[in-house]
Design an enzyme around this catalytic site. Structure first.
Site, PDB file in Angstrom:
ATOM      1  N   GLU A  72     -10.958  -9.715   4.775  1.00  0.00           N
ATOM      2  CA  GLU A  72      -9.652  -9.320   4.247  1.00  0.00           C
ATOM      3  C   GLU A  72      -9.859  -8.514   2.980  1.00  0.00           C
ATOM      4  O   GLU A  72     -10.505  -8.982   2.040  1.00  0.00           O
ATOM      5  CB  GLU A  72      -8.791 -10.552   3.940  1.00  0.00           C
ATOM      6  CG  GLU A  72      -7.388 -10.189   3.493  1.00  0.00           C
ATOM      7  CD  GLU A  72      -6.555 -11.413   3.095  1.00  0.00           C
ATOM      8  OE1 GLU A  72      -6.955 -12.137   2.164  1.00  0.00           O
ATOM      9  OE2 GLU A  72      -5.513 -11.640   3.733  1.00  0.00           O
ATOM     10  N   TYR A 100      -3.106  -2.941   2.320  1.00  0.00           N
ATOM     11  CA  TYR A 100      -3.680  -4.213   2.785  1.00  0.00           C
ATOM     12  C   TYR A 100      -4.405  -3.959   4.099  1.00  0.00           C
ATOM     13  O   TYR A 100      -3.901  -3.229   4.951  1.00  0.00           O
ATOM     14  CB  TYR A 100      -2.558  -5.232   3.010  1.00  0.00           C
ATOM     15  CG  TYR A 100      -3.056  -6.502   3.675  1.00  0.00           C
ATOM     16  CD1 TYR A 100      -3.523  -7.568   2.919  1.00  0.00           C
ATOM     17  CD2 TYR A 100      -3.088  -6.610   5.071  1.00  0.00           C
ATOM     18  CE1 TYR A 100      -4.002  -8.715   3.532  1.00  0.00           C
ATOM     19  CE2 TYR A 100      -3.574  -7.756   5.687  1.00  0.00           C
ATOM     20  CZ  TYR A 100      -4.030  -8.804   4.911  1.00  0.00           C
ATOM     21  OH  TYR A 100      -4.518  -9.932   5.514  1.00  0.00           O
TER      22      TYR A 100
END
Ligand code: GDP
Ligand code: MN
Length: 398
Positions: free
Chosen positions: A206, A118
């Site tokens: 993101e 992530y």
């Protein structure tokens, strides 16, 4: 402004961030053509079909599917296109899928399993610095990771004057447990990602997952990008990426009319000048037992035309049971605003069926109140802020 996955990836690619390649399509024929083209360009034999909507969690909702043949590309695209995709992040009825991204399959087998990380770049408002958040626990459940095992999410803050320094990119790559070629790739990935974030004037990038492929390439499989609307004037090409189908139609109309409007869930419409007064008006409505139906800053020029437009926009929301007009006459004169309210009310004939409470304070407030009281219209006037809120409460209780 939010972007689609494919648009965010195009920006990333333009800054040298390696991405899972794909081609967007709005019907199943184009989807098959896209799959063929990707096969030629990348050598892929499998494809992922990815619904393009402004919401995450698409995988969980059935909006991301693997296709192992051109026939499957066609049937899967056909079933995803036009569907109302429901994910934990969409409204309950879901969001309509207008486009799919046909992407190369990057989870192919090799020396080791692919690994998902992530990574996001955003502003830490508490410190006033940009930060990179990252974790080895990438994939579809980062929210759970954040809740249950927050120590598995690292942050790296970036000094605004120095920018992202090489040792920081290296530290991130090491903390992700990488070595060899993957480590080198990740260092490049991080610095290119940060450059993309800064130079596109984004407020968030993101990437979940960032993938280490089975042959140690590092690439962005997903992208969730928010650009700063206030900086779009210097990114004309990005401004064109806006997809109005994804946005609240009332907000789109209000913004086109130059009103700062945000749709909310409550029952009291607000028409206010100035963002600060709008915020405190919303607070007072809440204190008086109501719920604001919107944030609306009509700005400095509250003339009849603008007031009318604002009324029409507020009234599109069927939950609105009363409207509170709260204007401070600093630059604008209250009597002109009052005249605006009266003219708008008259122009709209019987479109207004709910009580309107008007509080005008500042220059020529007394004349303004007189105008409202003499107009013979069903408009309730108030002088004090609390008094206005009490009157809202009164009409809500009736
Ligand atoms: P999101 O669910 O909206 O966050 O969409 P993502 O783009 O992150 O995709 C969701 C999931 O689909 C990923 O976590 C992967 O598990 C899977 N996925 C994405 N791309 C591929 C691919 O190329 N091959 C395979 N087999 N799975 C993929
Ligand atoms: Mn994702």
């Amino acid at each position: 402004m939010n972007l689609h996955e494919y648009q965010g990836k195009e920006i990333l690619n333009s800054f040298g961030v390696r991405i899972q390649r794909g081609i967007v399509a709005n019907n199943h024929k184009k989807a098959v053509d896209a799959a063929k083209q990707l096969a030629t360009e990348t050598g892929t034999g499998w494809w992922v079909i990815k619904a393009q909507i402004h919401a995450g969690g698409r995988g969980k909702g059935g909006g991301v599917k693997l296709a192992k043949s051109l026939q499957e590309v066609e049937t899967i695209s056909n079933s995803i296109l036009g569907m109302m995709l429901k994910t934990p992040q969409t409204p309950p009825q879901g969001k309509k899928v207008n486009q799919v991204l046909i992407a190369e399959d990057v989870y192919y087998p090799g020396d080791h399993e692919p690994e998902e990380y992530y990574m996001s770049v955003l502003l830490n408002r508490a410190t006033g610095k940009n930060m990179i958040m990252y974790s080895t626990e990438g994939g579809m459940d980062i929210e759970t990771v954040a809740e249950e095992t927050p120590h598995l999410i690292f942050t790296e803050e970036i000094d605004p004057l120095l920018g992202l320094l090489p040792f920081q990119s290296r530290k991130i790559a090491f903390n992700l447990g990488l070595s060899g070629g993957a480590l080198k790739e990740m260092i490049k990935f991080v610095s290119a990602l940060y450059k993309a974030y800064i130079e596109s004037d984004a407020s968030m990038f993101e990437i979940n997952p960032v993938l280490k492929t089975s042959d140690d390439k590092i690439l962005a499989v997903d992208s969730k990008v928010t650009l700063d609307d206030n900086a779009l004037f210097r990114h004309k090409d990005y401004a064109q990426l806006r997809d109005l189908r994804e946005e609240n139609p009332i907000e789109v109309e209000a913004n086109a009319a130059g009103l700062n409007y945000v749709d909310l869930d409550g029952n009291v419409g607000c028409m206010v000048n100035g963002a600060g007064l709008a915020m405190s008006t919303m607070d007072l409505i809440k204190q008086s037992g109501g719920e604001p139906a919107n944030f609306l800053d009509v700005g400095g020029t509250a003339d009849a035309k603008r007031v009318e437009t604002a009324f029409r926009i507020i009234l599109k929301d069927e939950n609105v049971k009363a409207i509170l007009v709260n204007i401070f006459g600093g630059i604008v004169r209250c009597d002109r605003v009052a005249q605006g309210v009266i003219d708008a009310y008259k122009n709209m004939g019987d479109a207004i069926k709910i009580p309107i409470i008007v509080r005008l304070q500042g220059t020529n407030a007394i004349e303004a109140k007189q105008l409202i009281d003499d107009s013979g219209l069903a408009v309730i006037s108030a002088t004090e802020f609390q008094e206005a809120a009490d009157k809202v409460k009164e009409v809500l209780n009736n």
